[in-house]
Design an enzyme around this catalytic site. Structure first.
Site, PDB file in Angstrom:
ATOM      1  CG  ASN B 209      24.271   5.176 -16.107  1.00 43.36           C
ATOM      2  OD1 ASN B 209      24.255   4.749 -15.059  1.00 43.36           O
ATOM      3  ND2 ASN B 209      22.903   5.334 -16.832  1.00 43.36           N
ATOM      4  CD  GLU B 244      17.788   9.206 -17.810  1.00 42.21           C
ATOM      5  OE1 GLU B 244      17.429   8.007 -17.792  1.00 42.21           O
ATOM      6  OE2 GLU B 244      18.269   9.887 -18.903  1.00 42.21           O
TER       7      GLU B 244
END
Lengths: 84, 325
Positions: B209, B244
């Site tokens: 990210n 996640e």
């Protein structure tokens, strides 16, 4: 006391419990369908001669539980932030 | 006109299964609807009946003491054969039902009104029904009321179904996954049927990210969802616990079997290459656990898998670990 209920499926006054929720686009068809079904319920209850107070209680009861489920669905749609 | 979906029993059962509602605990929305129907139509009994392969199961019922009956005595099993509500004014006078044990014995059904629960894709998965112990003529307006409430039942089922799915990855939502784990815990407590689960967490996902942005991060999560969906058996539940972190629940599986499956998932995830400049690869760390005498609850088995995951992270990542006491 007599109450007047809006029959327009798009009317916020039909389901005020849903009015202040920011509905994500993925859920809009579901919410629109529900509004239309609520409007139909009001119509058929009126046609059957059910009192307005009973109609209002019925709609409020259904809307309240639908609202709870809607909030759960919105939470499921929100992306959880990744771990930091 | 021939209505294929009314004859498509396989598709109908698949539609019912998609809602994952059978054998779930009572829920307020359905309880409210049956209570309202009972009041508005002034009937002693009302039920949301879902017609399964060999039984009808009641998601909600008032005035009835049973949770399910066999399908061959079910009035609602007849209702789902039509797009219109089914009306039985006097069951004693109807050859299909006169000898029915639910008519001749408890709960002594005499009249019946049922509206099909039609899904948006056209399958009748059950019926909302109003029942009386005396003969009765249902007015057209009452039939319309029941139809209207039946639509609201389907609205609720649809919404619950949406809430059970994570839209980004297609995995079950955390809530849905935990519900399934609780059901597995109940099966273990009642019948000793052990299930296993593994939790996995993408390694260094924050780096993905931070380096490539959240859009690329979402692409990775989507790819993970697709990869895992292909590896998951129809009896398993693949869920996204948050961020996640994902998990798979495997009914009737021992620790050894779950460990093998977890390793298959680990290897498959390590082969994912997300199209990006530069291409993005990932790995994941896994913790595996199973229900046992020492780990009999849903919370306990999730916590044990979590400890295994911690070991996998500590041990260098991209591995599967079991926490041992």
């Amino acid at each position: 006391m007599s109450h007047t209920l809006a029959l327009d499926p798009n009317s916020e006054s039909l389901a005020p419990g849903l009015a202040n929720i920011d509905v994500p686009p993925e859920l809009l068809p579901s919410v629109s369908r529900h509004r239309a079904n609520l409007a139909r319920l009001v119509e058929v209850l009126k046609t059957a001669g059910v009192e307005d107070t009973q109609i209002e209680a019925s709609v409020n009861g259904v809307v309240a539980s639908y609202r709870d489920e809607l909030l759960q669905a919105i939470k499921a749609l929100m992306k959880s932030p990744p771990d930091v | 006109m021939f209505d294929f979906k009314l004859q498509d029993e396989f598709g109908r059962l698949a539609a019912l299964r998609r809602y994952e509602v059978l054998d779930t605990p009572p829920d307020a929305p359905f309880e409210k609807i049956t209570a309202l129907v009972k009041t508005v139509l002034n009937v002693p009994m009302c039920a949301v009946s879902l017609v399964d392969k060999d039984r009808q199961w009641f998601k909600s019922c008032v005035g009835l003491d049973v949770r399910e009956t066999s399908r061959n005595v079910s009035f609602c099993a007849h209702t789902i054969g039509s797009r219109s509500p089914m009306v039985i004014e006097d069951a004693w006078l109807d050859a299909r039902f006169a000898g029915n044990p639910l008519v001749r014995g408890e709960p002594f059904i005499r009249s019946y009104l049922g509206a099909p629960l039609e899904t948006p894709d056209g399958y009748n998965i059950g019926a909302l029904c109003a029942l009386d112990t005396k003969p009765r003529i249902f007015a057209e307006s009452h039939i319309n009321i029941l139809k209207s409430f039946a639509s609201l039942v389907v609205d609720e089922l649809e919404l619950q179904s949406l809430a059970r799915t994570d839209q980004l990855t297609g995995a079950a939502s955390r809530r849905a996954f935990v519900d399934d784990v609780q059901r597995a815990a109940t099966r273990f407590a009642r019948h000793g049927l052990a299930s296993a689960l593994f939790i996995f967490d993408l390694d260094h996902f924050k780096r993905v990210n931070d380096t490539y942005g959240h859009i690329a991060g979402d692409q990775v999560l989507r790819a993970v969802g697709q990869c895992c969906a292909e590896l998951t058996r129809s009896t398993d539940t693949f869920g996204r616990l948050g961020g996640e972190e994902f998990a798979v629940l495997q009914p009737d599986t021992d620790l050894e079997g779950a460990l093998q499956t977890a390793n298959r998932f680990r290897e498959a995830l390590a082969e994912i290459v997300v199209q990006h400049d530069p291409p993005i690869g990932i790995t994941a760390s896994f913790g595996v656990a199973t229900f046992s005498g020492l780990c009999p609850t849903g919370e306990a088995v999730i916590a044990e898998a979590d400890r295994g995951l911690y070991l996998a992270k500590q041990g260098g990542r991209n591995r599967c670990c079991v926490w041992t006491r």
